[in-house]
Design a protein around this motif. Structure first.
Motif, mmCIF file in Angstrom:
data_model
loop_
_atom_site.group_PDB
_atom_site.id
_atom_site.type_symbol
_atom_site.label_atom_id
_atom_site.label_comp_id
_atom_site.label_asym_id
_atom_site.label_seq_id
_atom_site.Cartn_x
_atom_site.Cartn_y
_atom_site.Cartn_z
ATOM 1 N N MET A 1 0.949 -1.219 -0.196
ATOM 2 C CA MET A 1 0.064 0.039 0.100
ATOM 3 C C MET A 1 0.976 1.215 0.080
ATOM 4 S SD MET A 1 -2.997 1.246 2.666
ATOM 5 C CE MET A 1 -4.426 0.415 1.926
ATOM 6 N N LYS A 2 0.497 2.160 -0.722
ATOM 7 C CA LYS A 2 1.149 3.605 -0.855
ATOM 8 C C LYS A 2 0.472 4.550 -0.326
ATOM 9 C CE LYS A 2 3.178 4.645 -4.764
ATOM 10 N NZ LYS A 2 3.324 4.834 -6.103
ATOM 11 N N ILE A 3 1.378 5.095 0.743
ATOM 12 C CA ILE A 3 0.424 6.226 1.421
ATOM 13 C C ILE A 3 1.289 7.605 1.268
ATOM 14 C CG2 ILE A 3 -0.320 7.190 3.787
ATOM 15 C CD1 ILE A 3 -0.374 3.974 4.372
ATOM 16 N N LEU A 4 0.313 8.617 0.963
ATOM 17 C CA LEU A 4 1.046 10.099 0.799
ATOM 18 C C LEU A 4 0.492 10.658 2.497
ATOM 19 C CD1 LEU A 4 2.386 12.279 -0.383
ATOM 20 C CD2 LEU A 4 -0.063 12.971 -1.277
ATOM 21 N N ALA A 5 1.687 11.180 2.814
ATOM 22 C CA ALA A 5 1.775 11.682 4.381
ATOM 23 C C ALA A 5 1.963 13.274 4.101
ATOM 24 C CB ALA A 5 2.762 11.289 5.099
ATOM 25 N N ILE A 6 0.916 14.112 4.330
ATOM 26 C CA ILE A 6 1.207 15.793 4.154
ATOM 27 C C ILE A 6 1.442 16.143 5.484
ATOM 28 C CG2 ILE A 6 -0.200 17.762 3.257
ATOM 29 C CD1 ILE A 6 -1.244 15.994 1.151
ATOM 30 N N SER A 7 2.265 17.045 5.534
ATOM 31 C CA SER A 7 2.356 17.949 6.670
ATOM 32 C C SER A 7 1.844 19.177 6.199
ATOM 33 C CB SER A 7 3.931 18.320 7.128
ATOM 34 O OG SER A 7 4.189 19.103 8.081
ATOM 35 N N GLY A 8 0.915 19.796 7.147
ATOM 36 C CA GLY A 8 0.102 20.786 7.331
ATOM 37 C C GLY A 8 1.119 21.996 7.831
ATOM 38 N N SER A 9 2.095 21.794 8.104
ATOM 39 C CA SER A 9 3.024 22.974 8.498
ATOM 40 C C SER A 9 4.155 23.347 7.519
ATOM 41 C CB SER A 9 3.804 22.385 9.900
ATOM 42 O OG SER A 9 4.558 23.542 10.288
ATOM 43 N N GLY A 10 4.235 24.804 7.632
ATOM 44 C CA GLY A 10 5.064 25.336 6.576
ATOM 45 C C GLY A 10 6.362 25.456 7.355
ATOM 46 N N ARG A 11 6.753 25.108 8.617
ATOM 47 C CA ARG A 11 7.903 25.566 9.430
ATOM 48 C C ARG A 11 8.939 24.202 8.676
ATOM 49 N NH1 ARG A 11 7.956 24.442 15.037
ATOM 50 N NH2 ARG A 11 9.905 25.579 14.823
ATOM 51 N N ARG A 12 10.109 24.612 8.894
ATOM 52 C CA ARG A 12 11.186 23.924 8.382
ATOM 53 C C ARG A 12 11.502 22.715 9.483
ATOM 54 N NH1 ARG A 12 14.473 25.544 3.896
ATOM 55 N NH2 ARG A 12 14.083 27.649 3.229
ATOM 56 N N ALA A 13 11.382 23.217 10.573
ATOM 57 C CA ALA A 13 11.684 22.155 11.638
ATOM 58 C C ALA A 13 10.203 21.772 12.470
ATOM 59 C CB ALA A 13 12.342 23.092 13.017
ATOM 60 N N SER A 14 9.283 21.338 11.861
ATOM 61 C CA SER A 14 8.126 21.267 11.944
ATOM 62 C C SER A 14 7.861 19.899 12.720
ATOM 63 C CB SER A 14 7.017 21.076 10.813
ATOM 64 O OG SER A 14 5.869 20.384 11.311
ATOM 65 N N THR A 15 7.272 19.745 13.969
ATOM 66 C CA THR A 15 7.045 18.457 14.717
ATOM 67 C C THR A 15 6.215 17.639 13.608
ATOM 68 O OG1 THR A 15 7.352 19.702 16.638
ATOM 69 C CG2 THR A 15 6.295 17.458 16.805
ATOM 70 N N ASN A 16 5.144 18.044 12.997
ATOM 71 C CA ASN A 16 4.478 17.432 12.429
ATOM 72 C C ASN A 16 5.173 16.645 11.052
ATOM 73 O OD1 ASN A 16 1.381 18.139 13.265
ATOM 74 N ND2 ASN A 16 2.503 19.964 13.018
ATOM 75 N N SER A 17 6.010 17.395 10.558
ATOM 76 C CA SER A 17 6.810 16.873 9.479
ATOM 77 C C SER A 17 7.696 15.685 10.040
ATOM 78 C CB SER A 17 7.773 17.747 8.669
ATOM 79 O OG SER A 17 6.649 18.757 7.873
ATOM 80 N N ALA A 18 8.429 15.912 11.293
ATOM 81 C CA ALA A 18 9.201 14.776 11.818
ATOM 82 C C ALA A 18 8.525 13.547 12.120
ATOM 83 C CB ALA A 18 9.789 15.462 13.048
ATOM 84 N N ILE A 19 7.272 13.864 12.728
ATOM 85 C CA ILE A 19 6.229 12.843 13.059
ATOM 86 C C ILE A 19 6.225 11.786 11.915
ATOM 87 C CG2 ILE A 19 4.302 11.995 13.930
ATOM 88 C CD1 ILE A 19 4.030 14.362 15.913
ATOM 89 N N LEU A 20 5.740 12.570 10.871
ATOM 90 C CA LEU A 20 5.377 11.914 9.511
ATOM 91 C C LEU A 20 6.662 11.163 8.771
ATOM 92 C CD1 LEU A 20 3.171 14.279 7.478
ATOM 93 C CD2 LEU A 20 2.473 12.124 8.757
ATOM 94 N N ARG A 21 7.958 11.886 8.837
ATOM 95 C CA ARG A 21 8.940 11.178 8.528
ATOM 96 C C ARG A 21 9.571 9.869 9.365
ATOM 97 N NH1 ARG A 21 10.236 16.508 7.214
ATOM 98 N NH2 ARG A 21 11.518 16.727 9.400
ATOM 99 N N ALA A 22 9.306 10.033 10.837
ATOM 100 C CA ALA A 22 9.542 8.940 11.585
ATOM 101 C C ALA A 22 8.742 7.524 11.153
ATOM 102 C CB ALA A 22 9.331 9.311 13.127
ATOM 103 N N MET A 23 7.307 8.147 11.188
ATOM 104 C CA MET A 23 6.257 7.140 10.665
ATOM 105 C C MET A 23 6.860 6.320 9.338
ATOM 106 S SD MET A 23 2.120 7.617 9.697
ATOM 107 C CE MET A 23 2.727 8.409 8.126
ATOM 108 N N SER A 24 7.247 7.316 8.361
ATOM 109 C CA SER A 24 7.476 6.405 7.159
ATOM 110 C C SER A 24 8.842 5.372 7.354
ATOM 111 C CB SER A 24 7.986 7.584 6.203
ATOM 112 O OG SER A 24 9.046 8.118 6.531
ATOM 113 N N SER A 25 9.622 5.465 8.353
ATOM 114 C CA SER A 25 10.594 4.618 8.492
ATOM 115 C C SER A 25 10.449 3.611 9.401
ATOM 116 C CB SER A 25 11.697 5.484 9.116
ATOM 117 O OG SER A 25 11.417 5.849 10.680
ATOM 118 N N ILE A 26 8.971 3.252 9.744
ATOM 119 C CA ILE A 26 8.659 2.081 10.544
ATOM 120 C C ILE A 26 7.540 1.396 10.003
ATOM 121 C CG2 ILE A 26 9.612 3.091 12.732
ATOM 122 C CD1 ILE A 26 6.739 3.821 13.639
ATOM 123 N N VAL A 27 7.047 1.857 8.827
ATOM 124 C CA VAL A 27 5.747 0.940 8.228
ATOM 125 C C VAL A 27 6.410 -0.630 7.866
ATOM 126 C CG1 VAL A 27 4.629 2.969 7.597
ATOM 127 C CG2 VAL A 27 6.250 2.057 5.871
#
Length: 104
Positions: A1-27
């Motif tokens: 299954m292919k999933i697109l994870a969109i971060s709704g934050s525009g910040r470079r150091a976004s916690t939301n982006s970090a969470i999505l990247r961490a999730m992508s590494s453990i699927v």
């Protein structure tokens, strides 16, 4: 299954982006998560820009949405609403018709 994870934050150091990247590494091995963390690259939605070719950043987002089986959005909350960048992305996706995306 292919999933697109969109971060709704525009910040470079976004916690939301970090969470999505961490999730992508453990699927699981049979899953793939692609993180889109470039909300700030999208131009402000305008019907005047809906003609083809679409702006490159919009083409990329539309292409990614079309290539994936599911969508996850991680977003901060600003003033009890979604951030304007995420609203802008949703506006683009909701107004782009079904014609094939052509490169500019």
């Amino acid at each position: 299954m292919k999933i697109l994870a969109i971060s709704g934050s525009g910040r470079r150091a976004s916690t939301n982006s970090a969470i999505l990247r961490a999730m992508s590494s453990i699927v699981r091995a049979d899953h793939q998560v692609t993180v889109f963390d470039r909300i700030g690259d999208l131009p402000i939605f305008s019907p005047d820009l809906e003609s083809f070719p679409l702006p490159k950043a919009v083409q990329e987002l539309v292409r990614l949405v079309g290539q994936n089986d599911g969508l996850i959005i991680a977003s901060p909350e600003y003033v009890k609403a979604i951030p304007s960048g995420l609203k802008n992305a949703i506006d683009w996706l909701g107004h782009v018709d079904k014609r094939p995306i052509r490169s500019a």
